[in-house]
Write a protein that holds these residues in place. Structure first.
Motif, mmCIF file in Angstrom:
data_model
loop_
_atom_site.group_PDB
_atom_site.id
_atom_site.type_symbol
_atom_site.label_atom_id
_atom_site.label_comp_id
_atom_site.label_asym_id
_atom_site.label_seq_id
_atom_site.Cartn_x
_atom_site.Cartn_y
_atom_site.Cartn_z
ATOM 1 N N THR A 1 0.837 -1.190 0.000
ATOM 2 C CA THR A 1 0.000 0.000 0.000
ATOM 3 C C THR A 1 0.876 1.245 0.000
ATOM 4 O O THR A 1 2.028 1.216 0.422
ATOM 5 C CB THR A 1 -0.905 0.062 1.251
ATOM 6 N N ILE B 1 -7.502 -2.013 3.583
ATOM 7 C CA ILE B 1 -7.682 -2.233 2.138
ATOM 8 C C ILE B 1 -8.849 -3.153 1.795
ATOM 9 O O ILE B 1 -9.030 -3.528 0.642
ATOM 10 C CB ILE B 1 -6.388 -2.791 1.501
ATOM 11 N N GLY B 2 -9.661 -3.529 2.790
ATOM 12 C CA GLY B 2 -10.833 -4.355 2.522
ATOM 13 C C GLY B 2 -10.527 -5.802 2.203
ATOM 14 O O GLY B 2 -11.337 -6.482 1.556
ATOM 15 N N LYS C 1 -7.950 -5.797 6.656
ATOM 16 C CA LYS C 1 -9.359 -5.603 6.289
ATOM 17 C C LYS C 1 -9.754 -4.146 6.460
ATOM 18 O O LYS C 1 -10.441 -3.574 5.603
ATOM 19 C CB LYS C 1 -10.252 -6.491 7.151
ATOM 20 N N LYS D 1 -11.024 -7.622 -4.029
ATOM 21 C CA LYS D 1 -11.317 -6.344 -4.676
ATOM 22 C C LYS D 1 -10.914 -5.225 -3.705
ATOM 23 O O LYS D 1 -11.636 -4.941 -2.743
ATOM 24 C CB LYS D 1 -12.817 -6.243 -5.001
ATOM 25 N N PRO D 2 -9.758 -4.621 -3.914
ATOM 26 C CA PRO D 2 -9.275 -3.606 -2.974
ATOM 27 C C PRO D 2 -10.265 -2.467 -2.760
ATOM 28 O O PRO D 2 -10.787 -1.904 -3.720
ATOM 29 C CB PRO D 2 -7.992 -3.097 -3.631
ATOM 30 N N THR D 3 -10.504 -2.156 -1.508
ATOM 31 C CA THR D 3 -11.319 -1.001 -1.144
ATOM 32 C C THR D 3 -10.544 -0.219 -0.084
ATOM 33 O O THR D 3 -10.812 -0.323 1.117
ATOM 34 C CB THR D 3 -12.694 -1.427 -0.592
ATOM 35 N N PRO D 4 -9.559 0.553 -0.524
ATOM 36 C CA PRO D 4 -8.703 1.263 0.427
ATOM 37 C C PRO D 4 -9.464 2.288 1.265
ATOM 38 O O PRO D 4 -10.333 3.005 0.750
ATOM 39 C CB PRO D 4 -7.663 1.936 -0.477
ATOM 40 N N ASN D 5 -9.120 2.343 2.525
ATOM 41 C CA ASN D 5 -9.674 3.344 3.428
ATOM 42 C C ASN D 5 -8.953 4.658 3.129
ATOM 43 O O ASN D 5 -7.759 4.783 3.386
ATOM 44 C CB ASN D 5 -9.426 2.920 4.875
ATOM 45 N N ASP E 1 -10.632 -9.435 2.899
ATOM 46 C CA ASP E 1 -11.391 -10.363 3.745
ATOM 47 C C ASP E 1 -10.439 -11.396 4.345
ATOM 48 O O ASP E 1 -9.772 -12.122 3.606
ATOM 49 C CB ASP E 1 -12.454 -11.061 2.892
#
Length: 280
Positions: free
Chosen positions: A108, A147-148, A144, A185-189, A150
């Motif tokens: 990241t 970056i989401g 989690k 599926k990356p979901t970055p904060n 799981d």
């Protein structure tokens, strides 16, 4: 600034035992299955007789127990319990198989708005919570949140020796295997992470796109490694603590030392170290 101090893991510590999985098919391809089997039996280097003696002396004296192969503090816990107790953190070295059959690791780029290490490349992870039962939970929970990723997609196989950050934070690298990259599926904060990308793990033991800086700490010279990496028309600089962890991880995965000198000396803390100490 000291970005990393590599240390040795206390082999008898139950906190660092990796779980043993019986269903190897859950690791994905045959290469990942073989890698998981190899890593489950990884053992950190044994402590030398001098280090064992030093550890026993400090334990019997009621001091901050190193558990990592060198003296973390010469301050007595009994007399000054708040003087220096290194905080604990864990990062996830998440490995998957790329389209070309190579092993790759998820990285990241930290948000530029963060107060520490802003804009730097790092591994997913963070400080341990009191509710975390072990380092594995710390690393996967933080991944989690950041970056989401799981945790059910990651099979944790082992941990490496602890590292120490410049802020005297003890960092435990947790190695996990992501069997199906497409499922992630990356979901970055946005408050913590600016970008999520991956890089070939083997690059960290090759002497390419790398430079070093020599530093000195208490008379000991050491090297800080910098790796330049470009992907998707974006350039990243991977260095310091993150680079050191990845050099070690790549050496363990590929079962060979880096093609360059690491020069990680044995560090000792000054007697006046406290929780606010920053190693420079």
């Amino acid at each position: 600034m000291i970005s990393l101090l590599r240390t040795k893991l206390l082999l008898s510590s139950s906190l660092h035992k990796a779980p043993i999985f019986t269903v190897m098919d859950s690791y994905g391809s045959q290469r990942l299955v073989a890698l998981a089997h190899q890593l489950r039996f990884y053992k950190p280097p044994s402590l030398s007789p001098d280090e064992i003696e030093e550890q026993n002396i400090e334990e019997s004296a009621g001091k901050v127990v190193p558990q990592v192969g060198f003296q973390e503090s010469a301050t007595s816990i009994v007399k000054e319990p708040e003087r220096f107790r290194p905080n604990r953190a864990a990062v996830l070295v998440c490995i998957f198989e790329g389209d070309a059959g190579d092993f790759r690791v998820i990285l990241t780029k930290r948000s530029s708005k963060l107060s520490t290490h802003s804009g730097e490349v790092s591994l997913p992870g963070g400080k341990a919570d009191e509710s975390d039962k072990d380092d594995f939970e710390t690393a996967t929970r933080e991944a989690k949140e950041e970056i989401g990723l799981d945790p059910t997609l990651v099979n944790v196989v082992t941990v490496l020796e602890p590292f120490l950050s410049k802020h005297l934070l003890r960092v435990i690298p947790v190695i996990g295997i992501l069997t199906t990259k497409k499922a992630f599926k990356p979901t970055p904060n946005p408050a913590e992470v600016e970008a999520v990308f991956d890089a070939p793990l083997e690059m960290f033991i090759k002497d390419e796109n790398r430079r070093v800086e020599e530093r000195e700490w208490m008379g000991e010279k050491y090297l800080i490694h910098f790796f330049d990496y470009e992907t998707g028309n974006k350039k990243y600089l991977i260095w310091g603590l993150t680079a050191g962890i990845l050099i070690k991880a790549a050496s363990v995965v590929y079962q060979r030392p880096p093609a360059f000198v690491e020069q990680n000396p044995r560090f000792k803390f000054p007697k006046g170290a406290s929780n606010d100490t920053v190693v420079r």
